[in-house]
Design an enzyme around this catalytic site. Structure first.
Site, mmCIF file in Angstrom:
data_model
loop_
_atom_site.group_PDB
_atom_site.id
_atom_site.type_symbol
_atom_site.label_atom_id
_atom_site.label_comp_id
_atom_site.label_asym_id
_atom_site.label_seq_id
_atom_site.Cartn_x
_atom_site.Cartn_y
_atom_site.Cartn_z
ATOM 1 N N PHE A 239 109.576 -5.105 42.493
ATOM 2 C CA PHE A 239 110.789 -5.517 43.200
ATOM 3 C C PHE A 239 112.050 -5.221 42.397
ATOM 4 O O PHE A 239 113.142 -5.114 42.966
ATOM 5 C CB PHE A 239 110.716 -7.012 43.563
ATOM 6 C CG PHE A 239 111.359 -7.944 42.593
ATOM 7 C CD1 PHE A 239 110.704 -8.373 41.461
ATOM 8 C CD2 PHE A 239 112.664 -8.378 42.803
ATOM 9 C CE1 PHE A 239 111.313 -9.230 40.561
ATOM 10 C CE2 PHE A 239 113.284 -9.242 41.915
ATOM 11 C CZ PHE A 239 112.609 -9.666 40.784
ATOM 12 N N LYS A 240 111.922 -5.069 41.089
ATOM 13 C CA LYS A 240 113.115 -4.843 40.272
ATOM 14 C C LYS A 240 113.845 -3.551 40.639
ATOM 15 O O LYS A 240 115.030 -3.405 40.351
ATOM 16 C CB LYS A 240 112.753 -4.881 38.797
ATOM 17 C CG LYS A 240 112.314 -6.282 38.374
ATOM 18 C CD LYS A 240 112.125 -6.417 36.889
ATOM 19 C CE LYS A 240 111.898 -7.860 36.484
ATOM 20 N NZ LYS A 240 110.613 -8.413 36.950
#
Ligand SMILES: *Cc1c(COP(=O)(O)O)cnc(C)c1O
Length: 535
Positions: free
Chosen positions: A120-121
């Protein structure tokens, strides 16, 4: 509170006020040790729910980000272009699709791993990389050689941040990126994702020591007057405000996906469940909720490193010493932290809201004083307690759950056995034989917490955030599924990972006499070489 056209930023500890968005993005951390926050949380435009409902991810990002970045700072067309370039690298047309994990229980999964490094980063770091480049290009117009503003980005990683930051910044002009990781403590895939990026501006350092040692070195470098006088150092850790900002988009996107879904029961309250470590992901949800997104609760899901869960269960005590033995190594390593840095931002707003003063200026001053006091206590005595009003403010918005390693593995297994999402697109991991859905261990922490929340709130709709692709955390997934019917790991491996570990790589070892001064000299030497075109 209303949308302001000239959003300004301040430090949670009161040392700086009135900063621009560009200032806070390039600085990362305030010089008083605090974190940057907006002076005001903008409200959503009154017609947002109809106007935004059918926007694409990029269009929605533009609407949300425009409430925090004044067009005098970044003209709208430029912001649109930055957003477009940031998400064009994503593998799914929807960028952050929502799948119906368990429609009978109204349980949905928000897949956040469609970016280049499968975690998700990427949502935030692809954007941050393009922002850095945009600001630098602007500063450097018409400048040559030594006059050009050069940024040296330095970060420590236990895995996911490093690769996402490297992919966000590789090949960008006027930026060097240094990532420190602990030797032997990141997964082989994660290490290969970082070290096989051979662009001249990418510098990997493998440091003999722990993740905390790497983090301490980075902090020392940021505080070093010598390095700061010769280099413009910048941070990519989740303390950078632009990361929180970029993450707000998917809360809105997921909300619309949910309410448009045929399986959604009209009027069912919406809960978001977020696997949490540094509190950056869920804090973006809190901003979205504070702006007006109708979320009933945000559920914090921790692993056995549970400082956030303990905060709620011990009536507002935030303690890093209560966890005997320090940081635990768990199956969800990206959440293995002792303290959650971004919690400071939430505490600031809760203190602000709980303060009885009549003027916003007074309330701000008091909130800064409260936060400075707490963080000083944390440093000197290992813990602090917030007031009842602050705790109650937190309880209105949040619940928490702690998920053990055993529960994590069990949840990967039970999800595989019982969840066959009907609306799966390409890029998700499932068994081609049984159709069973495969979650990574971080996502499993969230799913386990969701199931508990569902038991208490069966009428609610839960959106559980999926923060990584399972192939990134192969050992935990294998442990859970190796005896399951229809499961084979190679099948789960995305094409991008095949042969990755055998590819050419480059990394500078820091061993023997490890100190931040040694790392400083490596940074200086490698930047110098890079600028002379020797790499
Ligand atoms: C970073 C990370 C988290 C934790 O997010 P925070 O913003 O630190 O709370 C969870 N899962 C994965 C896979 C991550 O990489």
């Amino acid at each position: 509170m209303s949308p302001t056209l000239s959003q300004k930023y301040l430090s949670t500890r009161g040392g700086s006020y009135g900063l621009s968005f560009e200032d806070v993005v390039l600085k990362g951390l305030a010089s008083d040790g605090g974190l940057f926050i907006p002076e005001e949380i903008p409200a959503l435009p009154s017609n947002w729910e109809t106007e935004w409902r059918d926007l694409s991810f990029e269009e929605l990002a533009f609407q949300v980000l425009s409430l925090y970045i004044s067009s005098a700072e970044i003209p709208s067309e430029d912001l649109k272009d930055i957003i477009r370039r940031s998400y064009s690298t994503f593998r799914h047309a929807e960028r952050t699709p929502v799948v119906e994990l368990d429609p009978k229980r109204n349980l949905y999964l928000l897949e956040l791993f469609m970016g280049p490094t499968f975690a998700f980063k990427d949502v935030a770091l692809q954007f941050l990389g393009n922002l850095f480049e945009y600001f630098l290009v602007r500063k450097n117009q018409g400048k040559e050689g030594k006059d050009r503003h050069h940024l040296t980005v330095i970060g420590a990683t236990s895995g996911d941040t490093g690769s996402a930051a490297i992919y966000g910044l590789r090949g960008k002009k006027d930026v060097s990126i240094f990532i420190l990781f602990p030797t032997g403590k990141v997964s082989p895939i994660q290490q290969a994702q970082m070290t096989t990026v051979l662009d001249a501006n990418v510098h990997n350092l493998t440091v003999e020591g722990s993740f905390d040692d790497c983090q301490d070195i980075v902090k020392a470098l940021f505080a070093d007057a010598d390095l700061n006088s010769t280099h413009n150092v910048a941070a990519v850790n989740s303390i950078n405000w632009a990361r929180i900002l970029a993450q707000m988009t998917y809360y809105f996107y997921a909300y619309f996906s949910l309410i448009k879904s045929p399986s959604y029961k009209a009027g069912s309250p919406v809960r978001f469940v977020v696997p949490s470590g540094n509190f950056g992901d869920i804090l973006a949800g809190w901003f979205a909720k504070s702006m007006g997104l109708p979320a009933e609760k945000l559920v914090i899901a921790t692993n056995e490193n549970d400082i956030l869960d303990r905060f709620f269960r011990t009536n507002g005590q935030y303690s890093k010493t209560a966890q005997a033995g320090g940081v635990k190594e768990t199956h969800s390593p990206a959440m293995d932290i002792l303290v959650s840095s971004n919690f400071e931002r939430l505490l600031w707003f809760l203190a602000f809201q709980a303060d009885g003063s009549s003027s916003a200026e007074e309330k701000r001053k008091h909130a800064c004083e409260a936060v400075s006091g707490w963080l000083t206590q944390l440093k000197t005595s290992g813990s602090f307690n917030v007031s009842e009003a602050v705790l109650n403010g937190a309880k209105v918005e949040f619940e928490s759950e702690r998920v053990s390693d055993e529960d994590t593995i069990e949840t990967i297994r039970s999800t595989y056995r019982s969840c066959f999402p009907p609306n799966l697109g390409p890029g998700s991991a499932k068994s081609s034989k049984t159709g069973g859905y495969i979650v990574d261990p971080h996502t499993a922490v969230g799913v386990a917490a969701s199931l508990r929340s569902i038991q208490r709130n069966p009428a609610a709709s839960h959106i559980s955030l999926s923060t990584a692709h399972p192939a990134k955390f192969a050992s935990a997934v294998d442990l859970a599924l190796r005896d399951e019917d229809g499961y084979s790991f190679p099948e789960v491996l995305p094409q991008e990972f095949v042969g990755l570990e055998q590819r050419e790589s480059r990394v500078t070892p820091v061993s023997g006499n490890v100190s931040w001064e040694v790392v400083r000299e490596i940074v200086k030497a490698e930047v110098e070489q890079e600028l002379q075109g020797l790499r």
